[in-house]
Write a protein that holds these residues in place. Structure first.
Motif, PDB file in Angstrom:
ATOM      1  N   GLN A  33      12.654   1.995 -16.754  1.00 32.75           N
ATOM      2  CA  GLN A  33      12.449   1.648 -15.349  1.00 32.75           C
ATOM      3  C   GLN A  33      11.275   2.399 -14.734  1.00 32.75           C
ATOM      4  O   GLN A  33      10.560   1.838 -13.889  1.00 32.75           O
ATOM      5  N   VAL A  34      11.060   3.639 -15.141  1.00 35.98           N
ATOM      6  CA  VAL A  34       9.980   4.424 -14.542  1.00 35.98           C
ATOM      7  C   VAL A  34       8.606   3.837 -14.836  1.00 35.98           C
ATOM      8  O   VAL A  34       7.635   4.178 -14.161  1.00 35.98           O
ATOM      9  N   GLY A  88      15.780   5.604 -16.727  1.00 38.67           N
ATOM     10  CA  GLY A  88      16.310   4.259 -16.544  1.00 38.67           C
ATOM     11  C   GLY A  88      16.028   3.323 -17.693  1.00 38.67           C
ATOM     12  O   GLY A  88      14.884   3.143 -18.099  1.00 38.67           O
ATOM     13  N   VAL A 147       7.395   0.816 -11.804  1.00 37.84           N
ATOM     14  CA  VAL A 147       7.285   1.190 -10.399  1.00 37.84           C
ATOM     15  C   VAL A 147       5.810   1.192 -10.006  1.00 37.84           C
ATOM     16  O   VAL A 147       4.986   1.820 -10.667  1.00 37.84           O
ATOM     17  N   ARG A 167       8.848  10.811 -11.288  1.00 34.01           N
ATOM     18  CA  ARG A 167       9.449   9.825 -12.199  1.00 34.01           C
ATOM     19  C   ARG A 167       9.928  10.550 -13.460  1.00 34.01           C
ATOM     20  O   ARG A 167       9.155  11.173 -14.157  1.00 34.01           O
ATOM     21  N   SER A 168      11.226  10.503 -13.702  1.00 32.60           N
ATOM     22  CA  SER A 168      11.883  11.282 -14.760  1.00 32.60           C
ATOM     23  C   SER A 168      11.833  12.778 -14.492  1.00 32.60           C
ATOM     24  O   SER A 168      12.014  13.579 -15.403  1.00 32.60           O
ATOM     25  N   ILE A 199       9.139  -1.685  -6.491  1.00 32.87           N
ATOM     26  CA  ILE A 199       9.598  -2.015  -7.840  1.00 32.87           C
ATOM     27  C   ILE A 199       9.066  -3.378  -8.261  1.00 32.87           C
ATOM     28  O   ILE A 199       9.152  -4.353  -7.500  1.00 32.87           O
ATOM     29  N   ALA A 201      10.934   3.106  -3.237  1.00 30.94           N
ATOM     30  CA  ALA A 201      10.202   2.687  -4.439  1.00 30.94           C
ATOM     31  C   ALA A 201       9.752   1.246  -4.295  1.00 30.94           C
ATOM     32  O   ALA A 201      10.512   0.395  -3.818  1.00 30.94           O
ATOM     33  N   THR A 260      18.274   6.656 -10.967  1.00 31.43           N
ATOM     34  CA  THR A 260      17.822   6.266 -12.304  1.00 31.43           C
ATOM     35  C   THR A 260      16.325   6.492 -12.482  1.00 31.43           C
ATOM     36  O   THR A 260      15.883   6.824 -13.583  1.00 31.43           O
ATOM     37  N   LEU A 261      15.536   6.343 -11.406  1.00 27.08           N
ATOM     38  CA  LEU A 261      14.106   6.625 -11.542  1.00 27.08           C
ATOM     39  C   LEU A 261      13.856   8.113 -11.750  1.00 27.08           C
ATOM     40  O   LEU A 261      12.865   8.501 -12.374  1.00 27.08           O
ATOM     41  N   SER A 262      14.755   8.954 -11.260  1.00 25.70           N
ATOM     42  CA  SER A 262      14.619  10.390 -11.501  1.00 25.70           C
ATOM     43  C   SER A 262      14.986  10.759 -12.930  1.00 25.70           C
ATOM     44  O   SER A 262      14.576  11.809 -13.436  1.00 25.70           O
ATOM     45  N   LEU A 305       5.584   4.917  -4.809  1.00 26.49           N
ATOM     46  CA  LEU A 305       6.748   5.638  -4.310  1.00 26.49           C
ATOM     47  C   LEU A 305       6.417   6.319  -2.990  1.00 26.49           C
ATOM     48  O   LEU A 305       5.260   6.694  -2.744  1.00 26.49           O
TER      49      LEU A 305
END
Length: 445
Positions: free
Chosen positions: A148-149, A137, A152, A180-181, A194, A192, A132-134, A155
């Protein structure tokens, strides 16, 4: 596979394993990998990436495989499964360290005893942290905390050369911004840090029904502006002339329902749910999504000022998508908290709307699923025309011109990051503009 005959050490080439990784959650695309690798540690994963870089082996990264458009599939390389990287440990006040293969539901369960939760959780607990961070999120608290990104702190990333690099907004910031994304195109999120928030002991949620869409829009604007609820999720049921708002909050002491619902214009509160499982309260159970269906899903972020247009949905006629329970059309308000991830593409402005058309098609209806996916590509043109941006959880069917439209000035930056962090194009996802050279737009082109 486009290499000199080498395969990753320990990678499986058995027909059974390769077939198991030939489809993703969406089941709209099928690709059989040359092999499957499942590293048991970050050190092993970095070693595999170094080997791939030396020998010209393409890698496609997979966590839960919940993509809907083939992003975790390959037919010209090796799938690298991250799910064994599932370590969780504390990281100081207000933080937790979770490896990329950790499922969000497991993270919630681990944090329950200390009364903390990640600020933004997805709807499905089986999704992985790295996955989801990729993508970006979002969830039911995004009206307050954004994506979500944006939550954080730091990383650890394995780059395309196999180097393990820690990055943050102040240290190796370009890599932090790229992954991130970044859709797995620049590096693998190995771990991560978080940000957490304090959680209530119980969760109460109202199911508010609206037949007057303008009244719903007025209420939603007021609720978001005053920050009345901790959790918000809307569902549009146009075949029933109904909009449903799931409005929830966490609490320690018995709340006053009248106060929480004061001055709202809903027609009825159809159902009140009250449970102790706070972290999983906004998540759908694992059995909600069968693996034998097709899921032609699409998600977008739209400008907040288009809210009433979104509610009217003039781009969807009653016959263009299946009726309930075979479809869910929903929205999440996206909050004003700044998102510092430059590849997380959303409309400008303090707030936005996450809009989703999520459909389910039986295995016997493949042709209808394909037709619906094409129709949603047409809908995409309308929503982009309203100032929207596609959320890349599913296949979007973009070519070079539309990727340029989607990323704007960030496209050239992404090409530069690809050259810096994955110079041999080890990380490959078909159809994406930085990892797939056929989809990329060259700087200045």
């Amino acid at each position: 596979m486009a290499n000199d005959g080498h395969l990753l050490p320990g990678a499986s080439r058995s027909p059974e394993d390769r077939e198991a990784y030939s489809c993703d959650f969406g089941r709209m695309t099928g690709r059989v990998p040359e092999g499957v690798a499942t590293p048991q540690s970050v050190a092993e994963m970095a070693s595999l990436v170094r080997h791939a870089s030396r020998h010209g082996i393409r890698l496609t990264i997979r966590g839960a495989g919940h993509s809907q458009g083939g992003q975790t599939l390959t037919d010209c390389g090796v799938v690298l499964d991250t799910t064994c990287l599932d370590g969780i440990r504390p990281a100081g006040p207000g933080l937790v360290r979770a490896q990329g293969g950790v499922q969000w539901g497991l993270l919630v369960d681990t944090l329950r005893a200390e009364g903390s939760l990640p600020r933004v959780l997805p709807d499905f607990g089986a999704l992985t942290v790295g996955g989801t961070l990729s993508a970006g999120g979002l969830g039911t608290t995004s009206h307050r905390y954004g994506a979500q990104v944006g939550q954080v702190e730091k990383l650890e990333v394995v780059t395309g050369t196999g180097e393990r690099v820690r990055c943050s907004a102040t240290r190796n910031a370009a890599l932090f911004d790229a992954v991130r994304s970044g859709q797995g195109q620049f590096g693998i999120i190995a771990e991560a840090w978080i940000r957490l928030r304090t959680a209530g002991r119980r969760f109460r949620q109202y199911e508010l029904h609206y037949h007057d869409f303008d009244r719903f829009a007025d209420d939603l604007e007021h609720i978001v502006e005053t920050d009345r609820f901790d959790h918000l999720r809307g569902e549009m049921r146009h075949d029933e002339d109904l909009i449903v708002l799931h409005a929830g909050f966490e609490y320690d002491e018995e709340p006053d329902d009248k106060r929480m619902l004061h001055a709202l214009g809903h027609d009825e509160n159809a159902y009140t749910r009250d449970i102790a499982s706070v972290g999983r309260a906004g998540m759908y159970p694992p059995w909600s999504f069968g693996r034998m269906f097709y899921y032609p899903w699409r998600d977008w972020f739209l400008p907040w000022e288009t809210l009433r247009t979104v509610l009217a949905q003039p781009w969807l006629d009653p016959d263009s998508v299946p009726r309930r329970p075979w479809r869910w059309i929903g929205l999440y308000p996206m909050g004003r908290e700044a998102i510092s991830a430059p590849l997380f593409m959303r409309p400008p402005g303090e707030r936005a709307i996450s809009y989703s058309v999520l459909t389910v098609m039986a295995e016997s209806r493949h042709a209808q699923a394909v037709a619906l996916a094409r129709h949603l590509e047409e809908v995409d043109r309308t929503l982009v025309g309203l100032g929207g941006k596609s959320y890349l959880s599913g296949g979007v069917g973009y070519g070079p011109a539309r990727w340029a439209e989607h990323y704007g000035e960030m496209l050239e930056r992404g090409v530069s990051w690809k050259r810096e962090f994955d110079p041999k194009h080890v990380f490959y996802t078909a159809g994406l503009p930085f990892a797939d050279r056929s989809a990329a737009v060259r700087p200045g082109a």
